[in-house]
Scaffold this motif. Sequence first.
Motif, PDB file in Angstrom:
ATOM      1  N   GLY A   1       0.431  -1.160   0.044  1.00 25.80           N
ATOM      2  CA  GLY A   1       0.066  -0.050  -0.163  1.00 25.80           C
ATOM      3  C   GLY A   1       0.866   1.401  -0.322  1.00 25.80           C
ATOM      4  O   GLY A   1       2.281   1.325   0.398  1.00 25.80           O
ATOM      5  N   ARG A   2       0.466   2.209  -1.212  1.00 25.85           N
ATOM      6  CA  ARG A   2       0.944   3.509  -0.912  1.00 25.85           C
ATOM      7  C   ARG A   2       0.962   4.381   0.278  1.00 25.85           C
ATOM      8  O   ARG A   2       1.816   5.241   0.649  1.00 25.85           O
ATOM      9  CB  ARG A   2       0.411   4.533  -2.033  1.00 25.85           C
ATOM     10  CG  ARG A   2       0.760   3.896  -3.234  1.00 25.85           C
ATOM     11  CD  ARG A   2      -0.119   4.450  -4.366  1.00 25.85           C
ATOM     12  NE  ARG A   2      -1.251   4.709  -4.184  1.00 25.85           N
ATOM     13  CZ  ARG A   2      -2.251   6.363  -4.615  1.00 25.85           C
ATOM     14  NH1 ARG A   2      -1.308   7.076  -5.770  1.00 25.85           N
ATOM     15  NH2 ARG A   2      -3.467   6.092  -4.593  1.00 25.85           N
ATOM     16  N   ILE A   3       0.185   4.155   1.337  1.00 28.10           N
ATOM     17  CA  ILE A   3      -0.017   5.431   2.846  1.00 28.10           C
ATOM     18  C   ILE A   3       0.778   4.755   3.764  1.00 28.10           C
ATOM     19  O   ILE A   3       1.771   5.648   4.107  1.00 28.10           O
ATOM     20  CB  ILE A   3      -1.036   5.048   3.140  1.00 28.10           C
ATOM     21  CG1 ILE A   3      -1.813   3.607   4.389  1.00 28.10           C
ATOM     22  CG2 ILE A   3      -2.268   4.871   2.518  1.00 28.10           C
ATOM     23  CD1 ILE A   3      -2.751   3.247   4.710  1.00 28.10           C
ATOM     24  N   PHE A   4       2.110   3.322   3.678  1.00 30.68           N
ATOM     25  CA  PHE A   4       2.277   2.531   4.491  1.00 30.68           C
ATOM     26  C   PHE A   4       3.711   4.405   5.224  1.00 30.68           C
ATOM     27  O   PHE A   4       3.892   4.641   6.313  1.00 30.68           O
ATOM     28  CB  PHE A   4       3.261   1.770   4.085  1.00 30.68           C
ATOM     29  CG  PHE A   4       4.471   1.465   4.850  1.00 30.68           C
ATOM     30  CD1 PHE A   4       6.463   1.346   4.947  1.00 30.68           C
ATOM     31  CD2 PHE A   4       4.131   0.981   6.044  1.00 30.68           C
ATOM     32  CE1 PHE A   4       6.797   1.297   5.689  1.00 30.68           C
ATOM     33  CE2 PHE A   4       4.943   0.596   7.109  1.00 30.68           C
ATOM     34  CZ  PHE A   4       6.226   0.556   7.278  1.00 30.68           C
TER      35      PHE A   4
ATOM     36  N   SER B   1       3.808   6.845   5.100  1.00 27.02           N
ATOM     37  CA  SER B   1       3.292   8.242   5.514  1.00 27.02           C
ATOM     38  C   SER B   1       2.821   8.547   6.951  1.00 27.02           C
ATOM     39  O   SER B   1       2.278   9.425   7.253  1.00 27.02           O
ATOM     40  CB  SER B   1       1.796   8.660   4.228  1.00 27.02           C
ATOM     41  OG  SER B   1       2.262   9.406   3.214  1.00 27.02           O
ATOM     42  N   TYR B   2       2.447   6.542   7.803  1.00 31.48           N
ATOM     43  CA  TYR B   2       1.400   7.889   8.443  1.00 31.48           C
ATOM     44  C   TYR B   2       3.162   6.823  10.006  1.00 31.48           C
ATOM     45  O   TYR B   2       3.199   4.570   8.968  1.00 31.48           O
ATOM     46  CB  TYR B   2       0.878   6.233   8.806  1.00 31.48           C
ATOM     47  CG  TYR B   2      -0.185   7.343   7.746  1.00 31.48           C
ATOM     48  CD1 TYR B   2       0.084   7.162   6.598  1.00 31.48           C
ATOM     49  CD2 TYR B   2      -0.853   8.442   8.818  1.00 31.48           C
ATOM     50  CE1 TYR B   2      -1.371   8.053   5.822  1.00 31.48           C
ATOM     51  CE2 TYR B   2      -1.783   9.234   7.314  1.00 31.48           C
ATOM     52  CZ  TYR B   2      -1.976   9.194   6.457  1.00 31.48           C
ATOM     53  OH  TYR B   2      -2.546  10.109   5.827  1.00 31.48           O
ATOM     54  N   SER B   3       2.727   6.049  11.303  1.00 28.22           N
ATOM     55  CA  SER B   3       3.459   5.195  11.887  1.00 28.22           C
ATOM     56  C   SER B   3       3.013   4.516  11.745  1.00 28.22           C
ATOM     57  O   SER B   3       2.335   3.649  11.604  1.00 28.22           O
ATOM     58  CB  SER B   3       2.422   5.804  13.850  1.00 28.22           C
ATOM     59  OG  SER B   3       2.741   7.128  13.178  1.00 28.22           O
ATOM     60  N   ALA B   4       4.087   3.344  12.251  1.00 30.07           N
ATOM     61  CA  ALA B   4       4.672   1.750  12.642  1.00 30.07           C
ATOM     62  C   ALA B   4       4.415   1.710  14.040  1.00 30.07           C
ATOM     63  O   ALA B   4       5.460   2.594  14.609  1.00 30.07           O
ATOM     64  CB  ALA B   4       5.140   1.234  11.640  1.00 30.07           C
ATOM     65  N   GLY B   5       4.556   0.128  14.045  1.00 27.13           N
ATOM     66  CA  GLY B   5       4.333  -0.376  15.512  1.00 27.13           C
ATOM     67  C   GLY B   5       5.259  -1.707  15.521  1.00 27.13           C
ATOM     68  O   GLY B   5       4.482  -2.536  14.599  1.00 27.13           O
TER      69      GLY B   5
ATOM     70  N   GLY C   1      -2.947   4.622   9.781  1.00 27.73           N
ATOM     71  CA  GLY C   1      -3.885   4.965   8.401  1.00 27.73           C
ATOM     72  C   GLY C   1      -4.073   6.252   8.659  1.00 27.73           C
ATOM     73  O   GLY C   1      -4.842   7.272   7.974  1.00 27.73           O
ATOM     74  N   GLY C   2      -3.416   6.962   9.837  1.00 25.65           N
ATOM     75  CA  GLY C   2      -3.692   8.421  10.375  1.00 25.65           C
ATOM     76  C   GLY C   2      -3.267   8.762  10.804  1.00 25.65           C
ATOM     77  O   GLY C   2      -2.999  10.330  10.567  1.00 25.65           O
ATOM     78  N   ASP C   3      -1.836   8.473  11.900  1.00 30.77           N
ATOM     79  CA  ASP C   3      -1.267   8.926  12.479  1.00 30.77           C
ATOM     80  C   ASP C   3       0.573   8.821  12.196  1.00 30.77           C
ATOM     81  O   ASP C   3       0.306   8.061  12.005  1.00 30.77           O
ATOM     82  CB  ASP C   3      -1.085   8.186  14.127  1.00 30.77           C
ATOM     83  CG  ASP C   3      -0.287   8.934  15.143  1.00 30.77           C
ATOM     84  OD1 ASP C   3       0.395   8.281  15.147  1.00 30.77           O
ATOM     85  OD2 ASP C   3      -0.458  10.000  15.873  1.00 30.77           O
ATOM     86  N   TYR C   4       0.964   9.475  12.325  1.00 30.77           N
ATOM     87  CA  TYR C   4       2.317  10.125  11.934  1.00 30.77           C
ATOM     88  C   TYR C   4       3.852  10.405  12.725  1.00 30.77           C
ATOM     89  O   TYR C   4       4.415   9.859  12.930  1.00 30.77           O
ATOM     90  CB  TYR C   4       1.980  11.073  10.601  1.00 30.77           C
ATOM     91  CG  TYR C   4       1.708  12.342  10.897  1.00 30.77           C
ATOM     92  CD1 TYR C   4       0.510  13.217  10.935  1.00 30.77           C
ATOM     93  CD2 TYR C   4       2.369  13.436  11.655  1.00 30.77           C
ATOM     94  CE1 TYR C   4       0.100  14.347  11.601  1.00 30.77           C
ATOM     95  CE2 TYR C   4       1.911  14.326  12.168  1.00 30.77           C
ATOM     96  CZ  TYR C   4       1.270  14.523  12.298  1.00 30.77           C
ATOM     97  OH  TYR C   4       0.448  16.255  12.222  1.00 30.77           O
TER      98      TYR C   4
END
Length: 125
Positions: free
Chosen positions: A26-29, A31-35, A100-103
């Motif tokens: 996915g293209r959004i990866f 742009s946003y936080s991961a954990g 999908g929304g937090d960065y």
Amino acid sequence: QVQVVESGGGLVQAGGSLRLSCAASGRIFGSYSAGWFRQAPGKDRECVATIDWSGVVAYYSDSVKGRFTISRDNGKNTVTLQMNSLKPEDTAVYYCATSGGDYSGSFRLNVYDYWGQGTQVTVSS
């Protein structure tokens, strides 16, 4: 739809190391936080380490600080958790998740929308 797949779990002796990897589609990866999160039998899922969208800011739980390192490669859509000096209490199923929304690299579980199936980490004493 974002798909998240973890790999790298296994059995290791106390004091050893493991490296967990997470690949996300996915293209959004980028742009946003991961954990990375974990859940031991009979316990709630807890946050282990998170990283902001850029990979510059990372947060760790007190129990893993100084032993685990989270990193990401947005060009490859991957997140890695390097785990050193492992302890038996680190035994759990480890999950990777992306937001999908937090960065900002939030430590709150509820901002993470896309989860992998988990990978087992077992540390023997």
